[in-house]
Design an enzyme around this catalytic site. Structure first.
Site, PDB file in Angstrom:
ATOM      1  N   ILE A   1       7.358 -20.107  30.319  1.00 34.53           N
ATOM      2  CA  ILE A   1       7.892 -19.210  29.369  1.00 34.53           C
ATOM      3  C   ILE A   1       7.366 -19.447  28.129  1.00 34.53           C
ATOM      4  CG2 ILE A   1       9.979 -18.026  28.765  1.00 34.53           C
ATOM      5  CD1 ILE A   1       9.796 -18.211  31.826  1.00 34.53           C
ATOM      6  N   CYS A   2       7.012 -18.405  27.582  1.00 30.82           N
ATOM      7  CA  CYS A   2       6.410 -18.433  26.031  1.00 30.82           C
ATOM      8  C   CYS A   2       7.608 -18.690  25.005  1.00 30.82           C
ATOM      9  CB  CYS A   2       5.489 -17.325  25.504  1.00 30.82           C
ATOM     10  SG  CYS A   2       5.351 -17.317  23.650  1.00 30.82           S
ATOM     11  N   VAL A   3       7.479 -19.552  24.542  1.00 29.98           N
ATOM     12  CA  VAL A   3       8.553 -20.363  23.433  1.00 29.98           C
ATOM     13  C   VAL A   3       8.955 -19.193  22.493  1.00 29.98           C
ATOM     14  CG1 VAL A   3       7.194 -21.563  22.029  1.00 29.98           C
ATOM     15  CG2 VAL A   3       9.760 -21.853  21.965  1.00 29.98           C
TER      16      VAL A   3
ATOM     17  N   GLY B   1      10.366 -15.869  24.123  1.00 28.28           N
ATOM     18  CA  GLY B   1      11.587 -16.304  24.937  1.00 28.28           C
ATOM     19  C   GLY B   1      12.896 -16.416  23.927  1.00 28.28           C
TER      20      GLY B   1
END
Lengths: 116, 123, 99
Positions: free
Chosen positions: A76-78, A81
């Site tokens: 999940i892209c930080v 997200g």
């Protein structure tokens, strides 16, 4: 072959994650390697551990768990997200939070990058 | 990640503001460009609107993120900003309407560039 | 190249964009709502028939079936493939997803 997957669409507004799920399962069955799925844009909602679909509905959380159990990294892209409330505290245990560098790595290390 | 630079192209085909794709594409471009790979960005279709001069989203409370394109080539290591000529024309724009210097290419030429890419990232 | 179109041609420019970039030996793969592009008698029939002169066109069978389109309702020479077929096409061609 080594595949990298980029998914950008919301898991409930859109069919994209279903397509990813079926594509990845087929690829693994055929002996290919999925080096990672990168969740970006609204796709990061798939990583929310509090998802509670009604019974009989397709279950994004269990799709995530199944993919993880097959050894697929779910990233999940930080930044995407955080913007949407999917963080270390709220991410489901099958997924991990990491940066866009992971998407770059998928682009470099895979034989094919497929976007859904 | 190996010594050879990997050729990656962002294909931006969505207009700014109406959706978040453009904004998050820029964030990805900036990140990618810091890893010393060969990064190109191609604006086609409605994506060309992202480069229109005079954008002021302040009334929307949105940052004018397209300003990033002014610096992305110089301060970051994005190798090429391409714009498809046909898409510009179709939308009543020409090169002088754009915020920054770009390479305006015929569709056929842009397609040849795509063939050289290891990965194509559509936004 | 493998051109993947997953949006309905009635609401998105994805099909049109893909066809602007399709070249000899490329493949057009219609998935999700993109499969409506290949419906016989639809607005895009002639466009797809034109593509078929030079390129192969595939529809993902799961998406066609889900939407109640039978094989006989698809434009002639459009072929059906399953997810494994999809994977094979990606192995053979660098994919780009439109729209």
């Amino acid at each position: 072959m080594k595949f990298g997957i980029l998914v950008k669409e919301s898991p409930y507004n859109n069919q994209a994650f279903d397509s990813v799920y079926h594509f990845v399962n087929a690829a693994i069955e055929m002996g290919h390697e999925i080096i990672g799925i990168f969740f970006y844009d609204d796709a990061v909602y798939a990583g929310n551990k509090y998802l509670e679909p009604p019974q009989g509905d397709r279950n994004i959380k269990s799709y995530m768990d199944t993919l993880k159990s097959k050894g697929v990294r779910l990233v999940i892209c930080v930044a995407a997200g955080k913007r949407r409330g999917v963080t270390q505290d709220t991410v489901n245990e099958s997924a991990e939070i990491s940066g866009l560098g992971q998407l770059l790595e998928l682009s470099i290390e895979s034989d094919r990058l497929v976007t859904f | 990640m190996g010594d050879q630079k990997t050729k990656i192209m962002f294909i931006c085909s969505t207009a700014p503001y109406g959706t978040i794709y453009e904004q998050e594409a820029i964030e990805a471009m900036i990140m990618f460009s810091s890893y010393e790979q060969d990064i190109s960005v191609a604006f086609i279709g409605d994506g060309v609107f992202s480069l229109k001069k005079g954008q002021d989203p302040s009334l929307l409370n949105i940052k004018n993120f397209t300003q990033t394109y002014l610096v992305i080539k110089d301060d970051f290591e994005v190798s090429h900003l391409y714009v498809e000529k046909e898409s510009l024309k179709e939308r009543g724009l020409d090169e002088s309407d754009l915020i920054t210097e770009v390479e305006v290419l015929d569709r056929n030429v842009l397609r040849q560039k795509m063939d050289e890419m290891k990965a194509l990232l559509p936004f | 190249m493998l051109h993947i179109v997953k949006r309905s041609p009635y609401e998105s420019s994805a099909l049109n964009d893909s066809l602007k970039y399709i070249r000899e030996k490329d493949i057009l793969l219609l998935t999700e709502d993109g499969i409506y592009s290949a419906k016989k008698g639809g607005k895009f029939e002639n466009l797809i028939k034109g593509v078929l002169q030079n390129n192969k066109v595939f529809c993902l069978v799961a998406d066609v079936k889900a939407r109640g389109i039978s094989e006989s309702e698809l434009i002639e020479n459009v072929s059906l493939i399953d997810y494994k077929g999809f994977v094979e096409k990606v192995c053979d061609h660098n994919p780009v997803t439109w729209g």
